[in-house]
Each structure stands twice: as structure tokens, then as C-alpha cells.
Design a protein around this motif. Structure first.
Motif, PDB file in Angstrom:
ATOM      1  N   GLN A   1       0.829  -1.197  -0.149  1.00  0.00           N
ATOM      2  CA  GLN A   1       0.002  -0.064  -0.163  1.00  0.00           C
ATOM      3  C   GLN A   1       0.822   1.280   0.131  1.00  0.00           C
ATOM      4  OE1 GLN A   1      -2.797   0.227   3.436  1.00  0.00           O
ATOM      5  NE2 GLN A   1      -3.026  -2.157   3.157  1.00  0.00           N
ATOM      6  N   LEU A   2       0.308   2.422  -0.599  1.00  0.00           N
ATOM      7  CA  LEU A   2       0.803   3.711  -0.531  1.00  0.00           C
ATOM      8  C   LEU A   2      -0.016   4.384   0.594  1.00  0.00           C
ATOM      9  CD1 LEU A   2       1.805   4.250  -3.906  1.00  0.00           C
ATOM     10  CD2 LEU A   2       3.265   3.608  -2.389  1.00  0.00           C
ATOM     11  N   ILE A   3       0.484   5.234   1.545  1.00  0.00           N
ATOM     12  CA  ILE A   3      -0.269   5.902   2.462  1.00  0.00           C
ATOM     13  C   ILE A   3       0.231   7.336   2.564  1.00  0.00           C
ATOM     14  CG2 ILE A   3      -0.900   6.051   4.800  1.00  0.00           C
ATOM     15  CD1 ILE A   3      -0.752   2.978   5.123  1.00  0.00           C
ATOM     16  N   SER A   4      -0.813   8.164   2.729  1.00  0.00           N
ATOM     17  CA  SER A   4      -0.279   9.589   2.736  1.00  0.00           C
ATOM     18  C   SER A   4       0.203   9.744   4.088  1.00  0.00           C
ATOM     19  CB  SER A   4      -1.610  10.502   2.675  1.00  0.00           C
ATOM     20  OG  SER A   4      -1.474  11.803   2.860  1.00  0.00           O
ATOM     21  N   PRO A   5       1.471  10.516   3.831  1.00  0.00           N
ATOM     22  CA  PRO A   5       2.158  11.026   5.090  1.00  0.00           C
ATOM     23  C   PRO A   5       1.088  11.695   6.034  1.00  0.00           C
ATOM     24  CG  PRO A   5       3.519  11.724   3.267  1.00  0.00           C
ATOM     25  CD  PRO A   5       2.089  11.079   2.731  1.00  0.00           C
ATOM     26  N   GLN A   6       0.287  12.333   5.699  1.00  0.00           N
ATOM     27  CA  GLN A   6      -0.548  13.087   6.812  1.00  0.00           C
ATOM     28  C   GLN A   6      -1.242  12.221   7.605  1.00  0.00           C
ATOM     29  OE1 GLN A   6      -0.234  14.000   3.754  1.00  0.00           O
ATOM     30  NE2 GLN A   6       0.383  16.327   3.574  1.00  0.00           N
ATOM     31  N   THR A   7      -1.534  11.032   7.164  1.00  0.00           N
ATOM     32  CA  THR A   7      -2.472  10.076   8.000  1.00  0.00           C
ATOM     33  C   THR A   7      -1.572   9.631   9.105  1.00  0.00           C
ATOM     34  OG1 THR A   7      -1.952   8.060   6.461  1.00  0.00           O
ATOM     35  CG2 THR A   7      -4.041   9.504   6.165  1.00  0.00           C
ATOM     36  N   VAL A   8      -0.126   9.311   8.927  1.00  0.00           N
ATOM     37  CA  VAL A   8       0.751   8.855   9.919  1.00  0.00           C
ATOM     38  C   VAL A   8       1.379   9.992  10.691  1.00  0.00           C
ATOM     39  CG1 VAL A   8       2.837   7.422   9.828  1.00  0.00           C
ATOM     40  CG2 VAL A   8       1.007   6.924   8.389  1.00  0.00           C
ATOM     41  N   CYS A   9       1.875  10.887   9.817  1.00  0.00           N
ATOM     42  CA  CYS A   9       2.850  11.985  10.696  1.00  0.00           C
ATOM     43  C   CYS A   9       2.116  12.901  11.341  1.00  0.00           C
ATOM     44  CB  CYS A   9       3.568  12.790   9.776  1.00  0.00           C
ATOM     45  SG  CYS A   9       4.737  11.261   8.433  1.00  0.00           S
ATOM     46  N   GLU A  10       0.691  13.071  11.242  1.00  0.00           N
ATOM     47  CA  GLU A  10       0.070  14.112  11.972  1.00  0.00           C
ATOM     48  C   GLU A  10       0.064  13.794  13.349  1.00  0.00           C
ATOM     49  OE1 GLU A  10      -3.820  14.649  10.681  1.00  0.00           O
ATOM     50  OE2 GLU A  10      -4.487  12.668  11.352  1.00  0.00           O
ATOM     51  N   THR A  11       0.411  12.685  14.048  1.00  0.00           N
ATOM     52  CA  THR A  11       0.303  12.213  15.405  1.00  0.00           C
ATOM     53  C   THR A  11       1.941  12.210  15.850  1.00  0.00           C
ATOM     54  OG1 THR A  11       0.164  10.023  14.794  1.00  0.00           O
ATOM     55  CG2 THR A  11      -1.966  11.238  15.431  1.00  0.00           C
ATOM     56  N   CYS A  12       2.846  12.298  14.878  1.00  0.00           N
ATOM     57  CA  CYS A  12       4.135  12.281  15.158  1.00  0.00           C
ATOM     58  C   CYS A  12       4.849  13.199  15.919  1.00  0.00           C
ATOM     59  CB  CYS A  12       4.966  11.703  13.981  1.00  0.00           C
ATOM     60  SG  CYS A  12       6.768  11.367  14.161  1.00  0.00           S
ATOM     61  N   LEU A  13       5.716  13.017  16.942  1.00  0.00           N
ATOM     62  CA  LEU A  13       6.271  14.139  17.467  1.00  0.00           C
ATOM     63  C   LEU A  13       7.494  14.783  16.676  1.00  0.00           C
ATOM     64  CD1 LEU A  13       6.347  12.400  21.170  1.00  0.00           C
ATOM     65  CD2 LEU A  13       5.017  14.229  20.381  1.00  0.00           C
ATOM     66  N   MET A  14       7.734  14.021  15.666  1.00  0.00           N
ATOM     67  CA  MET A  14       8.884  14.456  15.093  1.00  0.00           C
ATOM     68  C   MET A  14       8.681  15.425  13.880  1.00  0.00           C
ATOM     69  SD  MET A  14      11.696  13.365  16.242  1.00  0.00           S
ATOM     70  CE  MET A  14      12.981  13.246  15.183  1.00  0.00           C
ATOM     71  N   ALA A  15       7.104  15.337  13.670  1.00  0.00           N
ATOM     72  CA  ALA A  15       6.661  16.089  12.083  1.00  0.00           C
ATOM     73  C   ALA A  15       6.644  17.545  12.399  1.00  0.00           C
ATOM     74  CB  ALA A  15       4.903  15.759  11.996  1.00  0.00           C
ATOM     75  N   CYS A  46      11.844   6.762   8.564  1.00  0.00           N
ATOM     76  CA  CYS A  46      11.628   7.673   9.611  1.00  0.00           C
ATOM     77  C   CYS A  46      12.116   7.253  10.868  1.00  0.00           C
ATOM     78  CB  CYS A  46      10.265   8.370   9.468  1.00  0.00           C
ATOM     79  SG  CYS A  46       9.054   7.317  10.380  1.00  0.00           S
ATOM     80  N   GLN A  47      12.088   8.126  11.961  1.00  0.00           N
ATOM     81  CA  GLN A  47      12.539   7.812  13.176  1.00  0.00           C
ATOM     82  C   GLN A  47      11.646   6.897  13.817  1.00  0.00           C
ATOM     83  OE1 GLN A  47      15.202   8.519  14.888  1.00  0.00           O
ATOM     84  NE2 GLN A  47      15.939   9.721  13.498  1.00  0.00           N
ATOM     85  N   MET A  48      10.144   6.830  13.405  1.00  0.00           N
ATOM     86  CA  MET A  48       9.269   5.961  13.852  1.00  0.00           C
ATOM     87  C   MET A  48       9.158   4.386  12.953  1.00  0.00           C
ATOM     88  SD  MET A  48       7.911   7.615  16.207  1.00  0.00           S
ATOM     89  CE  MET A  48       6.697   6.847  16.639  1.00  0.00           C
ATOM     90  N   GLY A  49      10.343   4.345  12.125  1.00  0.00           N
ATOM     91  CA  GLY A  49      10.211   3.068  11.586  1.00  0.00           C
ATOM     92  C   GLY A  49       9.515   2.898  10.237  1.00  0.00           C
ATOM     93  N   PHE A  50       8.698   4.045   9.784  1.00  0.00           N
ATOM     94  CA  PHE A  50       8.093   3.743   8.494  1.00  0.00           C
ATOM     95  C   PHE A  50       9.115   4.190   7.202  1.00  0.00           C
ATOM     96  CE2 PHE A  50       4.657   4.910  11.554  1.00  0.00           C
ATOM     97  CZ  PHE A  50       3.804   3.977  11.444  1.00  0.00           C
ATOM     98  N   ARG A  51       8.824   3.502   6.249  1.00  0.00           N
ATOM     99  CA  ARG A  51       9.671   3.650   5.022  1.00  0.00           C
ATOM    100  C   ARG A  51       8.915   4.889   4.096  1.00  0.00           C
ATOM    101  NH1 ARG A  51      12.945  -0.547   1.710  1.00  0.00           N
ATOM    102  NH2 ARG A  51      13.587  -0.821   3.692  1.00  0.00           N
ATOM    103  N   VAL A  52       9.479   5.777   4.002  1.00  0.00           N
ATOM    104  CA  VAL A  52       9.068   7.098   3.131  1.00  0.00           C
ATOM    105  C   VAL A  52       9.591   7.157   1.745  1.00  0.00           C
ATOM    106  CG1 VAL A  52       8.610   9.438   3.178  1.00  0.00           C
ATOM    107  CG2 VAL A  52       8.772   8.337   5.293  1.00  0.00           C
ATOM    108  N   ALA A  53       8.866   7.293   0.683  1.00  0.00           N
ATOM    109  CA  ALA A  53       9.607   7.231  -0.401  1.00  0.00           C
ATOM    110  C   ALA A  53       9.165   8.617  -1.314  1.00  0.00           C
ATOM    111  CB  ALA A  53       8.936   6.205  -1.467  1.00  0.00           C
ATOM    112  N   ASP A  54       9.764   9.207  -2.025  1.00  0.00           N
ATOM    113  CA  ASP A  54       9.765  10.471  -2.871  1.00  0.00           C
ATOM    114  C   ASP A  54       9.551  10.058  -4.304  1.00  0.00           C
ATOM    115  OD1 ASP A  54       9.607  12.937  -3.647  1.00  0.00           O
ATOM    116  OD2 ASP A  54      11.955  13.262  -3.747  1.00  0.00           O
ATOM    117  N   ILE A  55       8.062   9.873  -4.727  1.00  0.00           N
ATOM    118  CA  ILE A  55       7.689   9.638  -5.979  1.00  0.00           C
ATOM    119  C   ILE A  55       7.663  11.114  -6.657  1.00  0.00           C
ATOM    120  CG2 ILE A  55       5.874   8.728  -7.362  1.00  0.00           C
ATOM    121  CD1 ILE A  55       5.446   6.736  -4.841  1.00  0.00           C
ATOM    122  N   LYS A  56       8.214  10.756  -8.012  1.00  0.00           N
ATOM    123  CA  LYS A  56       8.219  12.072  -8.772  1.00  0.00           C
ATOM    124  C   LYS A  56       7.450  11.962 -10.023  1.00  0.00           C
ATOM    125  CE  LYS A  56      12.613  13.264  -7.045  1.00  0.00           C
ATOM    126  NZ  LYS A  56      14.128  13.570  -7.108  1.00  0.00           N
TER     127      LYS A  56
END
Length: 65
Positions: free
Chosen positions: A9-23, A55-65
Motif C-alpha cells: 500500500q501507499l499511504i499519505s504521510p498526513q495520516t501517519v505523521c500528524e500524530t508523530c512528535l517528529m513532524a 523515519c524515526q518511527m520506522g516507516f519507509r517514506v518514498a519520494d515519488i516524482k
């Protein structure tokens, strides 16, 4: 465009990162000049793959162009 990779799956960072202290203040990943500031780069398996970071929380983030 940044996406979070989870299984098949590809998930929007806003759904995961909005609760992250590192965001940032708007709940988005700390992205600056093509680098994820709240994580580290992952070596590509093939040249045609997008840039990937863990990321610090262990999620894999990709930059899709």
C-alpha cells in the motif's frame, strides 16, 4: 510527492505523521532540500527506484516524482 510504503500500500504521510512528535507544525514529515530530516536515507536496490528513507518511527517514506 511523499508517500509511506506499507506492505503493498501507499499511504499519505498526513495520516501517519500528524500524530508523530517528529513532524513539523502542520503534521507533515520534516522534508527539506530532497532529504527527510526526521529519518535517514535507504540505499536503492535499483537505479529506477524512487529515493527512500526510514523515519524515526520506522516507516519507509518514498519520494515519488
Amino acid at each position: 510527492m511523499l508517500v509511506i510504503l506499507m506492505d503493498n500500500q501507499l499511504i499519505s504521510p498526513q495520516t501517519v505523521c500528524e500524530t508523530c512528535l517528529m513532524a513539523d507544525q502542520s503534521g507533515k514529515p520534516r522534508w527539506q532540500s530532497g532529504q527527510l530530516r526526521c529519518g535517514h536515507a535507504i540505499r536503492k536496490a535499483a537505479e529506477q527506484q524512487p529515493d527512500q528513507f526510514e523515519c524515526q518511527m520506522g516507516f519507509r517514506v518514498a519520494d515519488i516524482k
